[in-house]
Write a protein that holds these residues in place. Structure first.
Motif: not given
Length: 359
Positions: A259-276
């Motif tokens: 059980g428990g969580d399988v943890v994955y890397p967060v490889n990418a982030l991007a902000f929306h240019p209009v809504y933030g």
């Protein structure tokens, strides 16, 4: 706008995707850098059912990052060959702007200040004046190896090893570059610009990505340990009390495996240019949209066939590009991204990326 649609590019890179970026404004041009030593230039059709490959630009070594410059015909690349290059997308001409002593991990362009900043594993930043390429870049030593770089209209965020985060003021960097000597020897004798702020990351593990809010208010970082942190530039106690971090890109493990969580890397982030709002992409093969102000997940898309390596919103916020390829989640002994990289483009519905408080 029509309801959201999504399609796959028919001519993706041949190996792992390292970065994606749309041209600024309403341009439909999309650049993709790859470990196959190439940069790919696509044009997304207005009907949003095709990403046509209109150019391939070969480099001497894997390309770790790419960004557009002052126009849709200008790009800059960061390579394992230690070089920072200017790429003329109309002619294919490549010009070396500077050379680090180790691979160059990131490049970011500031249109507001005509600056190109490169970050290398040699522990330095190079600040280039793109309006005067003949000028020697300003070298800024870093206290750690840089892993991610992002710029807002006035700030530059550098995330490094040992949870170090340096924030530089771009107008200050521009002024320092203008007043610096053109001689590398004399440059070494001058005091390099100091960070506007020095912080310790809110995340306990290695930073994978950084993205700045389009309204110049703050930034988000992500780690290899399935977490994202949201922070504001204002260092007042009230503003700093608003920062937060949360778990994401985790999957429940089967009960027979404990059980428990399988943890994955967060490889990418991007902000929306209009809504933030912002998108995150993880090693679990999913992309999620988040409302930074409301601190909630807005939606999560259907799982992709491999790890999500890179994300980019178009300048007008109508499209989201998603780079997918095998990650290192299962180890590196038999790693191969060859023939498994995929590029998806999603045309967003009218309110798909609109946060709760957006007008």
């Amino acid at each position: 706008m029509a309801p959201a649609t999504q399609f796959e590019a028919t001519q993706p890179p041949n190996d792992a995707i390292s970065a994606l970026v749309f041209a600024p404004g309403t341009s439909r041009r999309l650049l993709v850098s790859s470990w196959d030593k190439n940069v790919y230039l696509y044009e997304v059709a207005n009907s949003a059912d095709e990403a046509e490959l209109i150019g391939t630009f070969e480099h001497r070594a894997p390309v770790l990052d790419v960004c557009f410059g002052a126009s849709p015909d200008e790009a800059f690349t960061a390579g394992v060959d230690h070089q920072v290059k200017r790429l003329d997308l109309a002619t294919g001409e490549q010009t070396v702007l500077s050379k680090h002593s180790e691979p160059v991990r990131c490049v970011v362009y500031s249109a507001e200040h005509s600056l190109l900043i490169s970050a290398s594993w040699d522990g330095t930043l190079h600040v280039h004046n793109t309006a005067d390429p003949s000028r020697t870049p300003l070298t800024i030593p870093l206290p750690g190896k840089p892993h991610a770089l992002a710029a807002s209209p006035t700030k530059l965020v550098v995330a490094m090893t040992a949870r170090l985060v340096h924030i530089y003021d771009l107008p200050t960097l521009s002024k320092a570059l203008t007043s610096s000597s053109t001689s590398p020897q004399q440059q070494q004798q001058q005091q390099p610009p100091q960070p506007w702020q020095t912080r310790e990351s809110s995340l306990k593990f290695l930073t994978r990505a950084v993205a700045c809010m389009p309204n110049d208010a703050g930034y988000a970082t992500s780690s290899i340990e399935g977490r994202v942190a949201v922070e504001w530039f204002d260092d007042s106690a009230e503003s700093q009390a608003r920062k937060y971090a949360f778990k994401c890109h985790r999957q429940a493990a089967p009960e027979d495996e404990g059980g428990g969580d399988v943890v994955y890397p967060v490889n990418a982030l991007a902000f929306h240019p209009v809504y933030g709002t912002f998108a995150s992409g993880g090693g679990d093969g999913t992309v999620a949209l988040w409302d930074a102000e409301a601190k909630r997940r807005m939606r999560q898309y259907q799982r992709f066939p491999e790890s999500v390596a890179a994300l980019a919103f178009s300048g007008d916020g109508k499209y989201l590009a998603i780079g997918v390829c095998p990650g290192f989640e299962t180890g590196m002994e038999d790693y191969s991204g060859e023939g498994r990289a995929k590029l998806f483009v999603r045309e967003l519905g009218e309110t798909e990326a609109k946060g709760k408080g957006a007008k």
